[in-house]
Design a protein around this motif. Structure first.
Motif, short mmCIF file in Angstrom:
data_model
loop_
_atom_site.label_atom_id
_atom_site.label_comp_id
_atom_site.label_asym_id
_atom_site.label_seq_id
_atom_site.Cartn_x
_atom_site.Cartn_y
_atom_site.Cartn_z
N GLY A 179 56.17 88.65 56.06
CA GLY A 179 57.50 89.21 56.32
C GLY A 179 58.31 89.40 55.05
N MET A 180 58.23 88.43 54.15
CA MET A 180 58.98 88.55 52.89
C MET A 180 58.44 89.69 52.04
SD MET A 180 61.57 87.46 51.29
CE MET A 180 62.04 85.89 51.96
N MET A 181 57.13 89.83 52.00
CA MET A 181 56.54 90.94 51.22
C MET A 181 56.98 92.28 51.81
SD MET A 181 55.11 89.52 48.80
CE MET A 181 53.79 90.33 47.98
N ALA A 182 56.99 92.38 53.14
CA ALA A 182 57.42 93.63 53.78
C ALA A 182 58.89 93.90 53.50
CB ALA A 182 57.17 93.56 55.29
N ALA A 183 59.72 92.85 53.57
CA ALA A 183 61.15 93.03 53.31
C ALA A 183 61.40 93.44 51.86
CB ALA A 183 61.90 91.74 53.63
N LEU A 184 60.66 92.85 50.93
CA LEU A 184 60.80 93.23 49.53
C LEU A 184 60.29 94.65 49.29
CD1 LEU A 184 59.79 89.90 47.78
CD2 LEU A 184 62.07 90.91 47.88
N PHE A 185 59.23 95.02 49.97
CA PHE A 185 58.67 96.37 49.83
C PHE A 185 59.65 97.42 50.34
CE2 PHE A 185 55.99 99.88 51.41
CZ PHE A 185 55.39 100.24 50.20
N ILE A 186 60.33 97.11 51.43
CA ILE A 186 61.33 98.04 51.98
C ILE A 186 62.52 98.16 51.02
CG2 ILE A 186 63.00 98.37 53.85
CD1 ILE A 186 60.99 97.07 55.73
N GLY A 187 62.86 97.07 50.37
CA GLY A 187 63.96 97.08 49.41
C GLY A 187 65.31 96.78 50.04
N SER A 188 65.31 96.26 51.25
CA SER A 188 66.56 95.96 51.94
C SER A 188 66.91 94.49 51.74
CB SER A 188 66.41 96.27 53.44
OG SER A 188 67.50 95.75 54.15
N SER A 189 68.10 94.25 51.21
CA SER A 189 68.53 92.87 51.00
C SER A 189 68.81 92.17 52.33
CB SER A 189 69.76 92.82 50.10
OG SER A 189 70.83 93.53 50.69
N VAL A 190 69.25 92.91 53.34
CA VAL A 190 69.49 92.34 54.66
C VAL A 190 68.17 91.85 55.27
CG1 VAL A 190 70.27 92.83 57.01
CG2 VAL A 190 71.54 93.74 55.07
N ALA A 191 67.11 92.64 55.12
CA ALA A 191 65.80 92.25 55.64
C ALA A 191 65.31 90.99 54.94
CB ALA A 191 64.81 93.39 55.48
N VAL A 192 65.52 90.88 53.65
CA VAL A 192 65.11 89.70 52.91
C VAL A 192 65.84 88.47 53.43
CG1 VAL A 192 65.14 88.59 50.63
CG2 VAL A 192 64.46 90.99 50.84
N ILE A 193 67.15 88.59 53.66
CA ILE A 193 67.94 87.46 54.16
C ILE A 193 67.49 87.06 55.57
CG2 ILE A 193 70.26 86.75 54.86
CD1 ILE A 193 71.30 88.43 52.48
N VAL A 194 67.24 88.04 56.43
CA VAL A 194 66.81 87.76 57.80
C VAL A 194 65.46 87.04 57.79
CG1 VAL A 194 66.03 88.83 59.96
CG2 VAL A 194 68.16 89.59 58.88
N VAL A 195 64.53 87.52 56.98
CA VAL A 195 63.21 86.88 56.90
C VAL A 195 63.36 85.47 56.34
CG1 VAL A 195 60.98 86.96 55.72
CG2 VAL A 195 61.91 89.02 56.75
N ALA A 196 64.23 85.27 55.35
CA ALA A 196 64.43 83.95 54.77
C ALA A 196 64.99 82.98 55.81
CB ALA A 196 65.35 84.03 53.57
N VAL A 197 65.95 83.44 56.62
CA VAL A 197 66.54 82.57 57.65
C VAL A 197 65.49 82.19 58.69
CG1 VAL A 197 68.18 82.54 59.57
CG2 VAL A 197 68.91 83.36 57.33
N PHE A 198 64.71 83.18 59.16
CA PHE A 198 63.67 82.87 60.15
C PHE A 198 62.57 81.99 59.56
CE2 PHE A 198 65.41 86.52 62.59
CZ PHE A 198 65.63 85.82 63.78
N THR A 199 62.31 82.13 58.28
CA THR A 199 61.32 81.28 57.62
C THR A 199 61.79 79.83 57.60
OG1 THR A 199 60.57 83.10 56.24
CG2 THR A 199 60.06 80.88 55.46
N VAL A 200 63.03 79.61 57.25
CA VAL A 200 63.57 78.24 57.22
C VAL A 200 63.53 77.63 58.62
CG1 VAL A 200 65.68 76.90 56.85
CG2 VAL A 200 64.99 78.63 55.18
N ILE A 201 63.92 78.40 59.63
CA ILE A 201 63.89 77.90 61.01
C ILE A 201 62.45 77.57 61.43
CG2 ILE A 201 64.28 78.52 63.43
CD1 ILE A 201 66.72 80.16 62.42
N GLY A 202 61.52 78.48 61.15
CA GLY A 202 60.13 78.27 61.53
C GLY A 202 59.50 77.07 60.84
N VAL A 203 59.75 76.93 59.55
CA VAL A 203 59.18 75.80 58.82
C VAL A 203 59.80 74.49 59.31
CG1 VAL A 203 59.07 74.74 56.52
CG2 VAL A 203 58.54 77.16 56.80
N THR A 204 61.09 74.49 59.60
CA THR A 204 61.74 73.29 60.14
C THR A 204 61.12 72.88 61.47
OG1 THR A 204 63.80 73.91 59.04
CG2 THR A 204 63.94 72.28 60.81
#
Length: 141
Positions: free
Chosen positions: A106-131
């Motif tokens: 997800g992070m690679m896809a968000a970085l590839f798209i170039g959207s900072s909102v997508a990066v933040i959304v993926v980061a938030v879901f990553t933190v929740i999932g890892v927790t």
């Protein structure tokens, strides 16, 4: 002439199951708590119970314990029903690995798209999932 293996097993009696061994070990623990066995004798008898192959060998481990102790001890539910609804450690670790892999994709896809909102959304879901994955590993039996 050697006897057949099946004939030896039939002469020895029915084979003991894992549940049978666990029940005998529970009885031994109850006897220990009631001061009917000392620590060394408990350890020795648990070893005998674990190495017993037949129900007769298991019965010999508890033969000198009072009948009311053996009869009063509640039967343990079958292993299939115990702990129902809980994840095993293997499942928790596999789930955690999948969360980490999905987060990387997800992070690679968000970085590839170039959207900072997508990066933040993926980061938030990553933190929740890892927790959640770490929590599952902590409470796993």
């Amino acid at each position: 002439m050697r006897p057949e293996p099946g004939a030896q097993a039939a002469a020895a009696g029915p084979r003991a199951s894992r549940a049978d061994r666990e029940r005998v070990i529970d009885l031994l623990k109850a006897a220990f708590v009631q001061d009917r066995l000392d620590r060394d004798e408990l350890d020795a008898r648990v070893g005998q119970a674990l190495t017993s192959r037949t129900c007769a060998e298991l019965a010999a481990v508890t033969a000198d314990l009072p009948a009311e102790l053996i009869g009063a001890w509640p039967r343990r539910p079958p292993a299939r029903t115990r702990g129902r609804g809980r994840l095993s450690m293997n499942n928790a670790i596999t789930g955690g690995a999948c969360v980490v892999a999905a987060a990387n994709v997800g992070m690679m896809a968000a970085l590839f798209i170039g959207s900072s909102v997508a990066v933040i959304v993926v980061a938030v879901f990553t933190v929740i999932g890892v927790t959640l994955a770490i929590g599952a590993m902590i409470v796993a039996p």
